[in-house]
Design a protein around this motif. Sequence first.
Motif, short mmCIF file in Angstrom:
data_model
loop_
_atom_site.label_atom_id
_atom_site.label_comp_id
_atom_site.label_asym_id
_atom_site.label_seq_id
_atom_site.Cartn_x
_atom_site.Cartn_y
_atom_site.Cartn_z
N PRO A 1 1.31 -1.82 -0.44
CA PRO A 1 0.33 0.00 -0.04
C PRO A 1 0.91 1.66 -0.01
CG PRO A 1 0.51 -0.96 2.50
CD PRO A 1 0.86 -1.58 1.79
N ALA A 2 0.01 2.27 -0.68
CA ALA A 2 1.04 3.64 -0.80
C ALA A 2 0.39 5.17 -0.06
CB ALA A 2 1.15 3.35 -1.77
N PHE A 3 0.39 5.79 0.15
CA PHE A 3 0.29 7.00 0.21
C PHE A 3 0.99 7.80 -0.50
CE2 PHE A 3 1.44 11.32 2.44
CZ PHE A 3 0.02 11.31 3.10
N ARG A 4 -0.56 8.98 -0.69
CA ARG A 4 0.05 9.84 -1.82
C ARG A 4 0.33 10.83 -1.22
NH1 ARG A 4 -4.40 10.59 -7.30
NH2 ARG A 4 -3.56 12.56 -7.70
N LEU A 5 1.01 11.78 -1.90
CA LEU A 5 1.61 13.25 -1.50
C LEU A 5 1.65 13.82 -2.83
CD1 LEU A 5 2.16 15.39 0.16
CD2 LEU A 5 4.56 14.28 0.34
N GLY A 6 0.79 14.72 -3.15
CA GLY A 6 0.81 15.60 -4.14
C GLY A 6 -1.24 16.37 -5.23
N PRO A 7 -0.91 16.49 -6.02
CA PRO A 7 -2.12 17.42 -6.39
C PRO A 7 -3.52 16.36 -7.43
CG PRO A 7 -0.77 18.36 -7.92
CD PRO A 7 0.42 17.05 -6.92
N THR B 1 4.41 13.58 -5.92
CA THR B 1 4.64 14.49 -7.31
C THR B 1 4.23 15.84 -7.04
OG1 THR B 1 2.11 14.39 -7.40
CG2 THR B 1 2.65 12.19 -8.14
N GLY B 2 4.11 15.91 -5.68
CA GLY B 2 4.33 17.75 -5.48
C GLY B 2 3.54 18.26 -4.13
N MET B 3 3.28 19.14 -4.16
CA MET B 3 2.16 19.63 -2.63
C MET B 3 0.73 19.69 -3.84
SD MET B 3 4.92 22.62 -1.48
CE MET B 3 5.59 22.82 -3.22
N GLU B 4 -0.34 19.49 -2.31
CA GLU B 4 -1.40 19.78 -3.01
C GLU B 4 -1.98 21.10 -3.88
OE1 GLU B 4 -3.59 17.58 -2.81
OE2 GLU B 4 -2.23 16.05 -1.66
N ASP B 5 -0.86 22.12 -3.27
CA ASP B 5 -1.57 23.52 -3.72
C ASP B 5 0.22 24.46 -4.47
OD1 ASP B 5 -2.45 25.57 -4.46
OD2 ASP B 5 -3.20 26.71 -2.50
N ASP B 6 0.35 24.12 -4.86
CA ASP B 6 1.97 25.05 -5.40
C ASP B 6 2.01 26.60 -6.07
OD1 ASP B 6 0.90 25.01 -8.38
OD2 ASP B 6 1.85 22.98 -8.72
N ALA B 7 0.44 27.15 -5.71
CA ALA B 7 0.35 28.51 -5.76
C ALA B 7 0.78 29.09 -4.96
CB ALA B 7 -1.07 29.04 -6.42
N HIS B 8 -0.09 28.46 -3.33
CA HIS B 8 -0.51 29.25 -2.13
C HIS B 8 0.90 27.67 -0.95
CE1 HIS B 8 -3.54 29.74 -4.55
NE2 HIS B 8 -2.86 31.07 -3.70
N GLU B 9 1.19 27.07 -1.72
CA GLU B 9 1.48 26.41 -0.64
C GLU B 9 3.35 26.09 -0.26
OE1 GLU B 9 -1.35 22.50 1.39
OE2 GLU B 9 0.43 22.71 -0.62
N THR B 10 4.67 25.74 0.66
CA THR B 10 5.54 26.00 0.88
C THR B 10 5.78 24.96 1.25
OG1 THR B 10 6.48 26.83 2.79
CG2 THR B 10 6.00 28.44 1.07
N PRO B 11 6.97 24.49 0.73
CA PRO B 11 7.79 22.78 1.93
C PRO B 11 7.93 22.77 2.97
CG PRO B 11 9.07 23.57 -0.49
CD PRO B 11 7.93 24.91 -0.26
N ASP B 12 7.97 24.29 3.82
CA ASP B 12 7.55 23.72 4.99
C ASP B 12 6.35 23.95 6.01
OD1 ASP B 12 10.14 24.48 5.80
OD2 ASP B 12 10.22 26.59 5.65
N ASP B 13 5.39 23.43 4.76
CA ASP B 13 4.50 23.45 5.20
C ASP B 13 3.27 21.93 5.50
OD1 ASP B 13 2.54 25.90 4.74
OD2 ASP B 13 2.94 26.07 2.82
N TYR B 14 4.55 21.46 4.51
CA TYR B 14 4.60 19.51 5.13
C TYR B 14 5.56 19.12 6.26
CZ TYR B 14 1.57 19.93 0.72
OH TYR B 14 0.58 19.68 0.44
#
Length: 282
Positions: A100-106, A132-145
């Motif tokens: 099983p996998a955890f998905r991180l991305g939009p 694959t990336g951040m959920e909202d790359d227009a507003h989020e930064t890596p530190d949010d994760y």
Amino acid sequence: MSDIAVISSLESVAQRYDALLCDAWGVIHDGVTLFPGVAEALTRFRETRGPVIILTNAPRPSSVIPAQLDKIGLPRSAWDDIVTSGDATRAAIEARLPAPAFRLGPAKDDPLFEGLDIDFRPLEEAAFIICTGMEDDAHETPDDYRGLLERAAKRRLPMICANPDIVVNWGGRLIWCAGALAEIYKELGCEVVYGGKPHAPIYDLALKRIETLRGQTETARILAVGDGLKTDILGANNKKLDVLMIAGAGGVHEGDRDADAVAAKLEEAGLHAMGVAQALQW
């Protein structure tokens, strides 16, 4: 002064090469606009020299990229094939299934998973992470994760990163990519698996496409074009390919307007390029 060659036109060096590996974001376009002269440069190379493979760290399969390039205005006469980080990443995902996998991305990256029977689970139940990336790359930064990544690190879950890029220039604005999250995860001491540039899988796929298109081709006769030091330039260096660095079209190094600045960055990074150009022009 630098001794790096300043290349004003692709035509001036084209006769040395029989195939071209061309980065997309930062060389062909900025996510919104097709750069002037690129379509002619790629088309003329195809007409006079050999195949053009677009090599992109997009975390999606290559089948979805043509429509995106059509929308930007790049004619299909400008390229022969497309190879993506998504293409190279799918094999790494398949190798870990049926775990099983955890998905991180939009959601826009859904095509990456088409045809793969992946059992997506919450982080606490997953055996590995697909990023694959951040959920909202227009507003989020890596530190949010960072908190999420620290939780994953406690379980020592391996991560498959579908896009090694740290940032891209999107219409004049730098946005964060999956590679930025992967960097934090590596700093936490965890394993990260990559398929895209600068890593070998995406280049191996691209070289196979060239062989299919024109037969066996010496690496010395293949030119890579890119703007990213840690992706395009490093990847080409690792594969012993000549590489032309684009420093001004709108990529991540567009502030470097002269050969000396580019040469200094290359030397600092322990990398080399056959030349530098402000833009890809015929």
